[in-house]
Design an enzyme around this catalytic site. Structure first.
Site, PDB file in Angstrom:
ATOM      1  CG  ASP A   1      -6.777  -0.466  -6.864  1.00 43.24           C
ATOM      2  OD1 ASP A   1      -5.650  -0.776  -6.406  1.00 43.24           O
ATOM      3  OD2 ASP A   1      -7.802  -1.123  -6.621  1.00 43.24           O
TER       4      ASP A   1
ATOM      5  CE  LYS B   1      -5.307   1.147   1.166  1.00 41.49           C
ATOM      6  NZ  LYS B   1      -4.912   0.737  -0.190  1.00 41.49           N
TER       7      LYS B   1
END
EC number: 3.5.2.3
Length: 344
Positions: free
Chosen positions: A248, A100
């Site tokens: 998310d 990430k």
């Protein structure tokens, strides 16, 4: 009229589980509906190394509800000191499915992120060699760039140059919020995918700011103009395999949301599937929900689709306004309407 809808069990390709008491409280909300999830590494301290990912993975498994069938797909937090060999070892083990990229200061717990992108070149080149995806929080953090423009500027200044400099690197544009991102993604080859959240299909910036500020709709990237929301809905319901679900879902206690400087994030794990079915039905695309939620993501990550199924019925959904944690309540995302579909 369709009364029931059965799809392959969905996956969440962008999920925040946090740790400790919060992890224990929110994990059952995801495992109730999802078979797998890409787990975000922005803890304090962040999950930077293979060893840290192994430890976090063990804590998630220990927190699973009894009988839950759920696989956490781990990620590493990219820093300018990340060791390419450690990344390769984590990938070879099968535990870590992505790395990430957080630009330093872009979102919650991103202070350890990347400021000088030249310093991650060796890691990205190794990732391209081994086929490990890079998940990108696509916003610049320059003070002189308006917060509503930061995604579009990131694509031009950072993302496209990274992809041009690293041929073959597989990239996920996470939680896209703009027509710019949709247009960029649809023009690329199959080395690029993009996740879309539930809440960005529902809210625009007016929902946050008009008629009084709504802290529980504040997230990063922040919701944009209505034209961008409509572009996201068109992309999500198009059947284009570049686009797939990444909620998310980002839990914060109300005490940390309702502050002069409150945290960013919407907690959507509880009701995402009901909301998505409602949205896809509005767009006359119910038959494409399975692709978005259950098929496109596994295809990008080179994983098999789930064999288990999830069924929804055409009955109004009810869900709690909050879930309780040892640290205080977490507000469940309110879409502003009663979803027409309920998970059986």
């Amino acid at each position: 009229m369709t009364k029931t809808l059965t799809i392959r069990r969905p996956d969440d390709w962008h999920l925040h589980l946090r740790d400790g008491a919060m992890l224990r409280a929110v994990l059952p909300e995801t495992t109730a509906h999802f078979a797998r999830a890409i787990i975000m590494p922005n803890l304090v301290p962040p999950v930077v190394t293979f060893a840290q990912a192994q430890d976090y993975h063990a804590r998630i498994l220990a927190a699973l509800p009894e009988g839950a069938e759920f696989t956490p797909l781990m990620t590493l937090y990219l820093t300018e000191d990340t060791d390419p060999d450690d990344v390769a070892a984590a990938h070879a083990n099968g535990l870590v499915h992505a790395v990430k990229l957080y630009p330093a200061g872009a979102t919650t717990n991103s202070a350890s992120g990347v400021a000088n992108f030249d310093n991650i070149r060796a890691v990205l080149e190794r990732m391209a060699e081994i086929g490990l995806p890079l998940c990108v929080h696509g916003e610049v953090t320059d003070d002189d760039i308006d917060i509503f423009d930061r995604e579009a500027v990131f694509i031009d200044r950072v993302l496209d140059p990274i992809r041009q400099a690293t041929p073959g690197l597989r990239v996920v544009m996470e939680h896209i919020t703009t027509r710019n991102a949709v247009d960029y993604a649809t023009a690329q080859d199959d080395t690029l995918g993009a996740t879309i959240t539930t809440h960005h299909l529902v809210i625009n910036r007016n929902h946050i700011l008009a008629g009084g500020i709504k802290p529980h709709y504040y997230c990063l990237p922040v919701a944009k103009r209505e034209e961008h929301r409509l572009a996201l809905r068109a992309a999500a319901t198009s059947g284009d395999a570049r686009f797939f679900l990444g909620t998310d879902s980002a839990p914060h206690t109300d005490a940390n949301k309702l502050l002069p400087c409150g945290c960013a994030g919407c907690f959507t794990a509880t009701n995402t599937m009901s909301i998505l079915a409602h949205v896809f039905e509005e767009e006359q695309a119910l038959e494409r929900l399975e692709g978005f939620a259950s098929l496109h993501g596994p295809a990008f990550y080179r994983l098999p689709a789930n064999e288990a199924r999830l069924t929804l019925t055409k009955t109004p959904a009810t869900f709690p306004s909050h879930i309780e944690t040892e640290d205080g309540p977490v507000t469940v995302f309110d879409p502003g309407f009663v979803p027409n579909w309920t998970v059986v």
